[in-house]
Design a protein around this motif. Structure first.
Motif, short mmCIF file in Angstrom:
data_model
loop_
_atom_site.label_atom_id
_atom_site.label_comp_id
_atom_site.label_asym_id
_atom_site.label_seq_id
_atom_site.Cartn_x
_atom_site.Cartn_y
_atom_site.Cartn_z
N ILE A 34 5.74 -29.25 20.96
CA ILE A 34 4.52 -29.22 19.97
C ILE A 34 3.08 -29.69 20.76
O ILE A 34 2.15 -29.02 20.66
CB ILE A 34 4.65 -30.03 18.73
CG1 ILE A 34 5.71 -29.40 17.89
CG2 ILE A 34 3.19 -30.09 17.88
CD1 ILE A 34 5.97 -30.12 16.46
N LYS A 37 1.47 -26.91 22.47
CA LYS A 37 0.97 -26.01 21.56
C LYS A 37 -0.17 -26.10 20.58
O LYS A 37 -0.34 -27.43 20.31
CB LYS A 37 2.24 -25.17 20.71
CG LYS A 37 3.20 -24.72 21.55
CD LYS A 37 4.35 -24.32 20.67
CE LYS A 37 5.35 -23.60 21.67
NZ LYS A 37 5.13 -22.03 21.52
N TYR A 39 -0.25 -26.39 17.10
CA TYR A 39 0.86 -26.00 16.20
C TYR A 39 0.32 -25.71 14.85
O TYR A 39 -0.84 -26.36 14.38
CB TYR A 39 1.76 -27.37 15.84
CG TYR A 39 2.76 -27.33 15.00
CD1 TYR A 39 4.00 -26.39 15.14
CD2 TYR A 39 2.50 -28.02 13.88
CE1 TYR A 39 4.90 -26.25 14.29
CE2 TYR A 39 3.67 -28.26 12.69
CZ TYR A 39 4.63 -27.16 12.97
OH TYR A 39 5.59 -27.03 11.93
N ARG A 40 0.83 -24.72 14.33
CA ARG A 40 0.50 -24.48 12.79
C ARG A 40 1.64 -24.33 11.82
O ARG A 40 2.81 -23.62 12.42
CB ARG A 40 -0.32 -23.27 12.67
CG ARG A 40 -1.76 -23.00 13.10
CD ARG A 40 -2.48 -21.70 13.41
NE ARG A 40 -2.68 -21.30 12.14
CZ ARG A 40 -2.29 -20.45 11.61
NH1 ARG A 40 -1.19 -19.70 11.78
NH2 ARG A 40 -2.64 -20.32 10.14
N ILE A 45 7.30 -23.90 15.09
CA ILE A 45 7.26 -24.60 16.49
C ILE A 45 7.13 -23.18 17.52
O ILE A 45 6.17 -23.38 18.20
CB ILE A 45 8.32 -25.44 16.54
CG1 ILE A 45 8.05 -26.63 15.93
CG2 ILE A 45 8.21 -25.70 18.17
CD1 ILE A 45 9.23 -27.55 15.94
N SER A 48 3.89 -20.72 17.12
CA SER A 48 2.33 -21.30 17.54
C SER A 48 1.73 -21.02 18.81
O SER A 48 2.67 -20.67 19.84
CB SER A 48 2.47 -23.01 17.31
OG SER A 48 2.95 -23.21 16.06
N TRP A 50 0.60 -21.10 22.54
CA TRP A 50 0.92 -22.06 23.68
C TRP A 50 -0.41 -22.31 24.30
O TRP A 50 -1.21 -21.35 24.60
CB TRP A 50 1.79 -21.55 25.00
CG TRP A 50 2.08 -22.34 25.86
CD1 TRP A 50 1.41 -22.41 27.05
CD2 TRP A 50 3.25 -23.25 26.00
NE1 TRP A 50 2.12 -23.37 27.84
CE2 TRP A 50 3.21 -23.81 27.22
CE3 TRP A 50 4.28 -23.52 25.03
CZ2 TRP A 50 4.04 -24.63 27.56
CZ3 TRP A 50 5.21 -24.42 25.54
CH2 TRP A 50 4.98 -24.99 26.89
N TYR A 263 -0.95 -32.49 14.07
CA TYR A 263 0.46 -32.43 14.75
C TYR A 263 0.57 -32.55 16.20
O TYR A 263 0.98 -33.28 16.81
CB TYR A 263 1.40 -31.55 14.19
CG TYR A 263 1.33 -31.57 12.63
CD1 TYR A 263 2.22 -32.86 12.14
CD2 TYR A 263 1.03 -30.58 11.76
CE1 TYR A 263 2.23 -32.71 10.61
CE2 TYR A 263 1.15 -30.47 10.38
CZ TYR A 263 1.49 -31.70 9.94
OH TYR A 263 1.94 -31.81 8.38
N SER A 264 -0.06 -31.44 17.04
CA SER A 264 -0.06 -31.53 18.30
C SER A 264 -0.50 -32.47 19.02
O SER A 264 -0.30 -32.84 20.00
CB SER A 264 -0.68 -30.20 18.71
OG SER A 264 -0.03 -28.85 18.37
#
Length: 297
Positions: A34, A37, A39-40, A45, A48, A50, A263-264
């Protein structure tokens, strides 16, 4: 296979620990992708986008990150300097208590705070340090001094943090040192006593060398946690007035990752934190081995 058959009961006892580490330590490592990436939740995972090292660029260009990093390192340095030696001193003092009943009572009193959660213990610390109703400020008032806002002052908050950590963990930390002292050959003390060594000399020349290897291992582990400050203690004790000195990586990850859904970004920070911790552990382990101790490996 013969060894496995012979020691099958030992391996069965080890199985729950192995499962724990596989589920909660190794399986989450796949989620580290993550960090590379955007991330959504909707894409998952693997779906999403890169972005390579873009999250790390954002991390290292964020001024707030450096404040958080400084706070984390400073609090850990304070713990290393002031809190790390306390269990050793306590263990030395307990080892000199000859009445076993009194020593057991002291040990139990010292162990109790370890088993109290930081939610409860933190509330007790805040209550004791309250400027209006706290017992500490009541004593200061009796001495003719002005009350101190310990939990809202950027100087006194780190002091309160370190002392509360010592209160909670120092007693429990004596267990390993007491076990190491129990393994010291009693004839060494007798020989030192015959040679005319005082009690302090016996501690310096017999007891301390006997627990040196244990202290070295614990020092390596302590340095390995230099990038990590316990979330529960900081989150319980901190408030907006002291965020400038109290915001650390663990609470910063919680705020960014859980509350703001970044999150990323928070995963990139966690990966950086783990990489630095690995370098510190390897470096200190090598240093300890050059000093003649065994180290972790």
């Amino acid at each position: 296979m013969k060894s496995l058959a012979r020691d099958k009961h030992l391996y069965l006892m080890l199985l729950p620990v192995a499962i724990y580490f596989l589920l909660f330590k190794y399986a989450p490592l796949f989620g580290e992708v993550i960090a590379f990436k955007q991330y959504r939740l909707a894409d998952g995972i693997w779906g999403s986008q890169w972005v390579g090292v873009e999250q790390f660029r954002k991390l290292f260009s964020d001024r707030e990150f450096y404040t958080v990093l400084r706070n984390t390192l400073l609090l850990n340095v304070y713990n290393l300097v002031f809190a790390f030696p306390v269990p050793i001193v306590l263990a030395l003092l307990l080892n000199e208590v000859r009445w076993s009943g009194y020593r057991r009572a002291l040990q139990n009193l010292l162990y109790i705070p370890h088993f109290i959660s930081w939610v409860v213990l933190g509330s007790m610390v805040i209550a004791m340090l309250s400027p209006s109703t706290g017992i500490v400020n009541a004593v200061l008032k009796l001495a003719g001094l002005e009350p101190i806002y310990f939990m809202a002052d950027t100087f006194w908050w780190p002091v309160s943090y370190v002392l509360s950590g010592i209160w909670k963990e120092a007693g429990f930390g004596t267990i390993l040192y007491m076990a190491a002292m129990a393994g010291i050959d009693p004839t060494l003390y007798e020989a030192a006593k015959i040679d005319g060594a005082s009690k302090l000399r016996r501690i310096w020349h017999v007891t301390l060398p006997g627990i040196r290897s244990t202290a070295a291992i614990l020092l390596i582990l302590q340095v390995g946690r230099m990038m990590d400050v316990g979330f529960e203690q900081v989150y319980t004790l901190k408030n907006p007035a002291v965020n400038r000195v109290a915001e650390v990586i663990s609470t910063y990850v919680y705020n960014r990752g859980i509350e703001n859904l970044q999150y990323s970004y928070s995963t990139a920070l966690g990966l950086f934190q783990s990489a630095v911790a690995l370098v510190l552990v390897v470096g200190v382990n090598r240093l300890i081995k050059t000093m003649g101790e065994r180290g972790l490996w």
